[in-house]
Design an enzyme around this catalytic site. Sequence first.
Site, mmCIF file in Angstrom:
data_model
loop_
_atom_site.group_PDB
_atom_site.id
_atom_site.type_symbol
_atom_site.label_atom_id
_atom_site.label_comp_id
_atom_site.label_asym_id
_atom_site.label_seq_id
_atom_site.Cartn_x
_atom_site.Cartn_y
_atom_site.Cartn_z
ATOM 1 N N ARG A 198 0.833 -1.202 0.000
ATOM 2 C CA ARG A 198 0.000 0.000 0.000
ATOM 3 C C ARG A 198 0.861 1.242 0.000
ATOM 4 O O ARG A 198 1.898 1.305 0.646
ATOM 5 C CB ARG A 198 -0.908 0.035 1.229
ATOM 6 C CG ARG A 198 -1.762 1.310 1.247
ATOM 7 C CD ARG A 198 -2.598 1.431 2.477
ATOM 8 N NE ARG A 198 -1.770 1.843 3.613
ATOM 9 C CZ ARG A 198 -2.241 1.958 4.848
ATOM 10 N NH1 ARG A 198 -3.485 1.698 5.128
ATOM 11 N NH2 ARG A 198 -1.442 2.325 5.816
ATOM 12 N N CYS B 293 0.150 5.491 0.594
ATOM 13 C CA CYS B 293 -0.830 6.488 1.009
ATOM 14 C C CYS B 293 -0.155 7.841 0.895
ATOM 15 O O CYS B 293 0.886 8.070 1.513
ATOM 16 C CB CYS B 293 -1.301 6.242 2.437
ATOM 17 S SG CYS B 293 -2.552 7.432 2.978
#
Length: 121
Positions: free
Chosen positions: A99, A101
């Site tokens: 991930r 972000c």
Amino acid sequence: MSDFKTVYTKDAAFPIATSSTIYCSGQIPCTPSGDILTLQSSSITAMTELCISNLSAVLKEAGSDISKVVKVNVFLTSMDNFAEMNATYEKFFTHKPARSCVAVYQLPKGVPVEIECIALA
């Protein structure tokens, strides 16, 4: 855009296993009827849940699901919302795909969060 196709050649080793990849465009907190959640009417928790629900619907239609996601990109207009978004995110992505972000200046329709992903079919 042309159709994608799987390519094999006698000039390279034949793959042992193949898999299709699904690229999901960014999903914002927008209901199927077109209503957009805002910070004035909702929470980052509810907006994150809706983004992930939208991704789930796209993945299901493509023959996949959240458990097959291998990469997620989350866009926030303020990192002040990270902890709340992350607490919700962790409930859905229990298998912990890769991930990123990042904070961005703004997102479509003035929303504070957008989520996109890559999944296996």
